[in-house]
Write a protein that holds these residues in place. Structure first.
Motif, PDB file in Angstrom:
ATOM      1  N   LEU A 111      -1.118  -8.564  31.653  1.00 42.32           N
ATOM      2  CA  LEU A 111      -2.111  -9.596  31.918  1.00 42.32           C
ATOM      3  C   LEU A 111      -1.516 -10.913  31.425  1.00 42.32           C
ATOM      4  O   LEU A 111      -1.049 -10.999  30.287  1.00 42.32           O
ATOM      5  CB  LEU A 111      -3.421  -9.315  31.184  1.00 42.32           C
ATOM      6  N   TYR A 112      -1.546 -11.929  32.259  1.00 43.52           N
ATOM      7  CA  TYR A 112      -0.972 -13.239  31.936  1.00 43.52           C
ATOM      8  C   TYR A 112      -2.060 -14.291  31.978  1.00 43.52           C
ATOM      9  O   TYR A 112      -2.927 -14.256  32.840  1.00 43.52           O
ATOM     10  CB  TYR A 112       0.109 -13.597  32.966  1.00 43.52           C
ATOM     11  N   TRP A 113      -2.022 -15.227  31.060  1.00 42.62           N
ATOM     12  CA  TRP A 113      -2.911 -16.381  31.141  1.00 42.62           C
ATOM     13  C   TRP A 113      -2.253 -17.560  30.446  1.00 42.62           C
ATOM     14  O   TRP A 113      -1.304 -17.411  29.689  1.00 42.62           O
ATOM     15  CB  TRP A 113      -4.297 -16.077  30.580  1.00 42.62           C
ATOM     16  N   GLU A 114      -2.765 -18.731  30.761  1.00 42.75           N
ATOM     17  CA  GLU A 114      -2.276 -19.942  30.117  1.00 42.75           C
ATOM     18  C   GLU A 114      -3.449 -20.862  29.821  1.00 42.75           C
ATOM     19  O   GLU A 114      -4.509 -20.746  30.432  1.00 42.75           O
ATOM     20  CB  GLU A 114      -1.226 -20.651  30.963  1.00 42.75           C
ATOM     21  N   PHE A 115      -3.227 -21.746  28.851  1.00 43.05           N
ATOM     22  CA  PHE A 115      -4.236 -22.703  28.420  1.00 43.05           C
ATOM     23  C   PHE A 115      -3.658 -24.100  28.534  1.00 43.05           C
ATOM     24  O   PHE A 115      -2.483 -24.318  28.248  1.00 43.05           O
ATOM     25  CB  PHE A 115      -4.641 -22.460  26.966  1.00 43.05           C
ATOM     26  N   HIS A 116      -4.489 -25.046  28.900  1.00 50.61           N
ATOM     27  CA  HIS A 116      -4.050 -26.434  29.002  1.00 50.61           C
ATOM     28  C   HIS A 116      -4.836 -27.339  28.067  1.00 50.61           C
ATOM     29  O   HIS A 116      -4.525 -28.512  27.950  1.00 50.61           O
ATOM     30  CB  HIS A 116      -4.169 -26.911  30.449  1.00 50.61           C
ATOM     31  N   GLU A 117      -5.834 -26.818  27.418  1.00 53.45           N
ATOM     32  CA  GLU A 117      -6.621 -27.600  26.476  1.00 53.45           C
ATOM     33  C   GLU A 117      -5.806 -27.786  25.200  1.00 53.45           C
ATOM     34  O   GLU A 117      -5.340 -26.834  24.611  1.00 53.45           O
ATOM     35  CB  GLU A 117      -7.938 -26.887  26.138  1.00 53.45           C
ATOM     36  N   GLY A 118      -5.643 -29.035  24.778  1.00 57.67           N
ATOM     37  CA  GLY A 118      -4.918 -29.307  23.549  1.00 57.67           C
ATOM     38  C   GLY A 118      -3.427 -29.072  23.641  1.00 57.67           C
ATOM     39  O   GLY A 118      -2.762 -28.881  22.632  1.00 57.67           O
ATOM     40  N   GLY A 119      -2.880 -29.040  24.832  1.00 55.27           N
ATOM     41  CA  GLY A 119      -1.458 -28.756  25.013  1.00 55.27           C
ATOM     42  C   GLY A 119      -1.274 -27.481  25.805  1.00 55.27           C
ATOM     43  O   GLY A 119      -2.223 -26.742  26.046  1.00 55.27           O
ATOM     44  N   PHE A 120      -0.072 -27.202  26.198  1.00 54.15           N
ATOM     45  CA  PHE A 120       0.224 -26.051  27.040  1.00 54.15           C
ATOM     46  C   PHE A 120       0.539 -24.820  26.195  1.00 54.15           C
ATOM     47  O   PHE A 120       1.357 -24.879  25.282  1.00 54.15           O
ATOM     48  CB  PHE A 120       1.412 -26.376  27.938  1.00 54.15           C
ATOM     49  N   SER A 121      -0.122 -23.703  26.482  1.00 48.14           N
ATOM     50  CA  SER A 121       0.154 -22.420  25.842  1.00 48.14           C
ATOM     51  C   SER A 121       0.122 -21.328  26.901  1.00 48.14           C
ATOM     52  O   SER A 121      -0.619 -21.424  27.875  1.00 48.14           O
ATOM     53  CB  SER A 121      -0.885 -22.094  24.771  1.00 48.14           C
ATOM     54  N   GLN A 122       0.920 -20.300  26.684  1.00 44.56           N
ATOM     55  CA  GLN A 122       0.944 -19.129  27.562  1.00 44.56           C
ATOM     56  C   GLN A 122       0.752 -17.880  26.709  1.00 44.56           C
ATOM     57  O   GLN A 122       1.105 -17.870  25.529  1.00 44.56           O
ATOM     58  CB  GLN A 122       2.303 -18.969  28.247  1.00 44.56           C
ATOM     59  N   ALA A 123       0.245 -16.832  27.334  1.00 44.55           N
ATOM     60  CA  ALA A 123       0.127 -15.552  26.652  1.00 44.55           C
ATOM     61  C   ALA A 123       0.279 -14.432  27.670  1.00 44.55           C
ATOM     62  O   ALA A 123      -0.017 -14.601  28.847  1.00 44.55           O
ATOM     63  CB  ALA A 123      -1.209 -15.439  25.942  1.00 44.55           C
ATOM     64  N   VAL A 124       0.758 -13.296  27.193  1.00 42.71           N
ATOM     65  CA  VAL A 124       0.852 -12.105  28.026  1.00 42.71           C
ATOM     66  C   VAL A 124       0.479 -10.905  27.166  1.00 42.71           C
ATOM     67  O   VAL A 124       0.856 -10.812  25.999  1.00 42.71           O
ATOM     68  CB  VAL A 124       2.261 -11.943  28.650  1.00 42.71           C
ATOM     69  N   ARG A 125      -0.300 -10.010  27.756  1.00 42.83           N
ATOM     70  CA  ARG A 125      -0.700  -8.777  27.090  1.00 42.83           C
ATOM     71  C   ARG A 125       0.053  -7.638  27.749  1.00 42.83           C
ATOM     72  O   ARG A 125       0.001  -7.449  28.961  1.00 42.83           O
ATOM     73  CB  ARG A 125      -2.217  -8.602  27.235  1.00 42.83           C
ATOM     74  N   LEU A 126       0.792  -6.894  26.940  1.00 43.31           N
ATOM     75  CA  LEU A 126       1.561  -5.729  27.378  1.00 43.31           C
ATOM     76  C   LEU A 126       1.072  -4.533  26.564  1.00 43.31           C
ATOM     77  O   LEU A 126       1.460  -4.376  25.414  1.00 43.31           O
ATOM     78  CB  LEU A 126       3.060  -5.944  27.124  1.00 43.31           C
ATOM     79  N   ASP A 127       0.205  -3.737  27.147  1.00 42.57           N
ATOM     80  CA  ASP A 127      -0.416  -2.627  26.412  1.00 42.57           C
ATOM     81  C   ASP A 127      -1.045  -3.174  25.135  1.00 42.57           C
ATOM     82  O   ASP A 127      -1.893  -4.026  25.195  1.00 42.57           O
ATOM     83  CB  ASP A 127       0.587  -1.515  26.145  1.00 42.57           C
ATOM     84  N   ALA A 128      -0.605  -2.697  23.979  1.00 47.33           N
ATOM     85  CA  ALA A 128      -1.191  -3.136  22.710  1.00 47.33           C
ATOM     86  C   ALA A 128      -0.489  -4.359  22.131  1.00 47.33           C
ATOM     87  O   ALA A 128      -0.816  -4.804  21.040  1.00 47.33           O
ATOM     88  CB  ALA A 128      -1.144  -2.003  21.702  1.00 47.33           C
ATOM     89  N   TRP A 129       0.462  -4.898  22.846  1.00 50.55           N
ATOM     90  CA  TRP A 129       1.213  -6.059  22.370  1.00 50.55           C
ATOM     91  C   TRP A 129       0.707  -7.328  23.040  1.00 50.55           C
ATOM     92  O   TRP A 129       0.364  -7.326  24.206  1.00 50.55           O
ATOM     93  CB  TRP A 129       2.694  -5.898  22.688  1.00 50.55           C
TER      94      TRP A 129
END
Length: 105
Positions: free
Chosen positions: A27-45
């Motif tokens: 699962l991938y998502w990104e945030f643009h509020e307060g600057g750019f951030s990305q995240a990815v969920r890989l099973d429990a990680w």
């Protein structure tokens, strides 16, 4: 949904029907509020990048739901995999530029 989307509905999971949830590699998502951030969920990680050139943080959600212990240094293989996903999952879009590019505009 329109044809050609690579997204996946998580409605079955959030409505208590996990047996109906389609499998996904990540699962991938990104945030643009307060600057750019990305995240990815890989099973429990969960891997998080807080800024376009920031180092990747890695959390084991089985033992650290509060994301207080960055274990990236202990798992270079997962960091490399997450980095590849973060690089490939993002599509440039003029409505959602990365923060550094937005500030330069």
């Amino acid at each position: 949904p329109p044809e050609g989307l690579d997204g996946l509905s998580i409605v079955p999971t959030v409505t208590g029907r996990p047996e109906s949830q389609r499998d996904h590699e990540f699962l991938y998502w990104e945030f643009h509020e307060g600057g750019f951030s990305q995240a990815v969920r890989l099973d429990a990680w969960k891997a998080v990048r807080r800024g376009i050139d920031a180092p990747l943080e890695l959390y084991d959600l089985r033992t650290d739901l509060g994301e207080t212990r960055d274990v990236a240094a202990d798992h270079p293989d997962l960091v490399a995999r997450a980095s590849r996903i973060l690089a490939g999952a993002r599509t440039e879009n003029p409505h959602w530029p990365v923060a550094e590019k937005r500030a330069a505009s």
